[in-house]
Write a protein that holds these residues in place. Sequence first.
Motif, PDB file in Angstrom:
ATOM      1  N   GLU A   7      77.684 -16.091  83.317  1.00  0.00           N
ATOM      2  CA  GLU A   7      78.341 -16.916  82.303  1.00  0.00           C
ATOM      3  C   GLU A   7      78.602 -16.014  81.106  1.00  0.00           C
ATOM      4  O   GLU A   7      77.669 -15.466  80.524  1.00  0.00           O
ATOM      5  CB  GLU A   7      77.471 -18.108  81.935  1.00  0.00           C
ATOM      6  N   TYR A   9      80.496 -15.435  77.389  1.00  0.00           N
ATOM      7  CA  TYR A   9      81.098 -16.013  76.186  1.00  0.00           C
ATOM      8  C   TYR A   9      81.872 -14.898  75.500  1.00  0.00           C
ATOM      9  O   TYR A   9      81.309 -13.878  75.106  1.00  0.00           O
ATOM     10  CB  TYR A   9      80.031 -16.599  75.266  1.00  0.00           C
ATOM     11  N   THR A  46      85.984 -25.445  77.343  1.00  0.00           N
ATOM     12  CA  THR A  46      85.464 -24.456  76.383  1.00  0.00           C
ATOM     13  C   THR A  46      86.079 -23.102  76.720  1.00  0.00           C
ATOM     14  O   THR A  46      85.469 -22.285  77.415  1.00  0.00           O
ATOM     15  CB  THR A  46      83.923 -24.386  76.426  1.00  0.00           C
ATOM     16  N   ASP A  48      86.462 -20.252  75.546  1.00  0.00           N
ATOM     17  CA  ASP A  48      85.813 -18.967  75.283  1.00  0.00           C
ATOM     18  C   ASP A  48      84.762 -18.646  76.353  1.00  0.00           C
ATOM     19  O   ASP A  48      84.116 -17.600  76.291  1.00  0.00           O
ATOM     20  CB  ASP A  48      85.137 -18.962  73.904  1.00  0.00           C
ATOM     21  N   THR A  49      84.594 -19.537  77.333  1.00  0.00           N
ATOM     22  CA  THR A  49      83.588 -19.379  78.374  1.00  0.00           C
ATOM     23  C   THR A  49      84.243 -19.032  79.705  1.00  0.00           C
ATOM     24  O   THR A  49      85.212 -19.666  80.113  1.00  0.00           O
ATOM     25  CB  THR A  49      82.773 -20.682  78.541  1.00  0.00           C
ATOM     26  N   HIS A  51      83.245 -17.668  83.902  1.00  0.00           N
ATOM     27  CA  HIS A  51      82.267 -17.402  84.958  1.00  0.00           C
ATOM     28  C   HIS A  51      82.820 -16.282  85.820  1.00  0.00           C
ATOM     29  O   HIS A  51      83.921 -16.407  86.374  1.00  0.00           O
ATOM     30  CB  HIS A  51      82.014 -18.630  85.827  1.00  0.00           C
TER      31      HIS A  51
END
Length: 99
Positions: A7, A9, A46, A48-49, A51
């Motif tokens: 994950e 950011y 979101t 800015d996230t 995977h």
Amino acid sequence: MIYEIAELYIKPDAHDAFQAAVAQAVPIFKAASGCRSMRLDRAIETPDTYHLVIGWETLEHHTVDFRGSDGFQQWRALVGGSFATPPKVEHFATAVAGF
């Protein structure tokens, strides 16, 4: 096969550079011992996230072989400046294969 799910950011102003760096890193993962797949997904709610999902033959292919390699150093040099916070990395094995 196990899956590494990182994950990530990313700094709000770094998305284009980050995605370009990940695309540039594809050959690094393709050449890594035991690496079978790699993809980057971006969160819709979101943005800015992300995977990063990587398929490895074994856990050790990631935690020992890749992390101890020059490829890992190249990967971090490409993307490390885009991180807003340190990555959260976990490993998963498929429990139920649906369809």
